[in-house]
Motif scaffolding. Sequence first.
Motif, short mmCIF file in Angstrom:
data_model
loop_
_atom_site.label_atom_id
_atom_site.label_comp_id
_atom_site.label_asym_id
_atom_site.label_seq_id
_atom_site.Cartn_x
_atom_site.Cartn_y
_atom_site.Cartn_z
N ASP A 1 3.62 18.12 3.32
CA ASP A 1 2.50 18.47 2.46
C ASP A 1 1.16 17.97 2.98
OD1 ASP A 1 2.67 15.76 2.02
OD2 ASP A 1 3.16 15.90 -0.10
N ASN A 2 1.10 17.60 4.27
CA ASN A 2 -0.18 17.16 4.83
C ASN A 2 -0.17 17.32 6.34
OD1 ASN A 2 0.41 14.30 6.14
ND2 ASN A 2 1.55 14.40 4.22
N GLU B 1 5.69 5.37 8.19
CA GLU B 1 6.12 5.43 6.79
C GLU B 1 4.99 5.90 5.90
OE1 GLU B 1 8.42 2.75 3.38
OE2 GLU B 1 7.78 1.81 5.26
N ALA B 2 3.78 5.40 6.19
CA ALA B 2 2.62 5.81 5.39
C ALA B 2 2.35 7.30 5.53
CB ALA B 2 1.39 5.00 5.80
N LEU B 3 2.39 7.82 6.76
CA LEU B 3 2.12 9.23 6.98
C LEU B 3 3.19 10.10 6.33
CD1 LEU B 3 0.89 9.25 10.70
CD2 LEU B 3 -0.47 9.30 8.61
N GLN B 4 4.43 9.65 6.38
CA GLN B 4 5.50 10.41 5.75
C GLN B 4 5.38 10.38 4.22
OE1 GLN B 4 8.84 8.47 7.60
NE2 GLN B 4 8.82 9.82 9.38
N THR B 5 4.72 9.36 3.70
CA THR B 5 4.48 9.29 2.26
C THR B 5 3.43 10.32 1.83
OG1 THR B 5 5.02 6.94 2.25
CG2 THR B 5 3.77 7.74 0.39
N GLY C 1 0.79 -1.22 0.00
CA GLY C 1 0.00 0.00 0.00
C GLY C 1 0.82 1.27 0.00
N ILE C 2 1.95 1.26 0.71
CA ILE C 2 2.80 2.45 0.76
C ILE C 2 3.42 2.72 -0.60
CG2 ILE C 2 4.89 3.42 1.80
CD1 ILE C 2 4.09 1.89 4.37
N GLU C 3 3.86 1.67 -1.28
CA GLU C 3 4.44 1.83 -2.62
C GLU C 3 3.38 2.33 -3.61
OE1 GLU C 3 5.79 -2.16 -2.84
OE2 GLU C 3 7.84 -1.68 -2.25
N ILE C 4 2.16 1.82 -3.46
CA ILE C 4 1.06 2.29 -4.31
C ILE C 4 0.83 3.79 -4.08
CG2 ILE C 4 -1.42 2.13 -4.75
CD1 ILE C 4 -1.17 -0.87 -3.96
N ALA C 5 0.84 4.21 -2.80
CA ALA C 5 0.64 5.62 -2.47
C ALA C 5 1.73 6.49 -3.09
CB ALA C 5 0.61 5.81 -0.96
N ARG C 6 2.96 6.01 -3.07
CA ARG C 6 4.07 6.76 -3.67
C ARG C 6 3.84 6.93 -5.18
NH1 ARG C 6 7.84 3.48 -0.33
NH2 ARG C 6 8.46 4.76 1.45
N VAL D 1 -5.31 8.92 -1.13
CA VAL D 1 -5.07 7.51 -0.79
C VAL D 1 -5.26 7.30 0.70
CG1 VAL D 1 -3.39 5.63 -0.79
CG2 VAL D 1 -3.46 7.24 -2.71
N ILE D 2 -6.13 6.35 1.04
CA ILE D 2 -6.35 5.96 2.44
C ILE D 2 -5.91 4.51 2.60
CG2 ILE D 2 -8.05 5.61 4.27
CD1 ILE D 2 -9.79 7.75 2.97
N ILE D 3 -4.96 4.28 3.48
CA ILE D 3 -4.54 2.92 3.79
C ILE D 3 -5.58 2.29 4.69
CG2 ILE D 3 -2.79 1.47 4.85
CD1 ILE D 3 -1.78 2.78 2.33
N LEU D 4 -6.06 1.12 4.31
CA LEU D 4 -7.03 0.37 5.11
C LEU D 4 -6.37 -0.97 5.42
CD1 LEU D 4 -9.91 0.50 6.24
CD2 LEU D 4 -10.71 -0.58 4.13
N SER D 5 -5.93 -1.14 6.67
CA SER D 5 -5.04 -2.24 6.99
C SER D 5 -5.47 -3.02 8.23
CB SER D 5 -3.62 -1.70 7.21
OG SER D 5 -2.75 -2.71 7.65
#
Length: 218
Positions: free
Chosen positions: A197-198, A95-99, A65-70, A81-85
Amino acid sequence: MSNPVRILLADDHAVLRSGLRALLETEPDLKVVAEAPNGLEAVRLLELHKPDVALVDISMPGLNGIEIARQAKTCSPSTRVIILSAYGDEDYVREALQTGVAGYLLKRIEMPSLISSIRLAMAGETVWDSACATAAFSPARMSSSPAAIEAPSTREMEILRLGARGHPNKEIATRLGISQRTVQTHLLNTYRKLGVDNRASAVLVAVKQGWIGLGEVS
């Protein structure tokens, strides 16, 4: 009626995707436009459909999911993009938030909360499960020597603190007696100063710098 929010579902479990689609499409303002069973297909469909929101599993075949977000930043930059995990592991969350994802939610979330989170994401908010926020801002994961950066103004910090507590921009504006546009302007200035940026990343920096205490993050 305005156009519905167009959603991409990316999860390798077909039954989960089918169930999510059925439940989301009971809402007249939500529409699932595509489903992806793996990361590579998710990226292809992001580029093809340019959805408003992508609900993406963290653990996917091909790309996670993180690679997809990138990759979404390049192939569909307007997609939230919302990670649903199933995992609230602090490394994943940070890592997701930093992405720069629009949110990180656990699959245990109730459907009304998920629907609300999608709408908040579309309004420019960053959404995350409170347990994930606790993991992301764990003192053990904070840098011992934060970099010197420009501090936000008093008003910018006031807005960021309210955001850290989970208040959406509309509520922040009402509390402070200012317009939503002014709130957004202050947030954008804060992001520029902090090099992010967020909102989630800004809160993360503020906690590292000691400007916001862990007790202020919800």
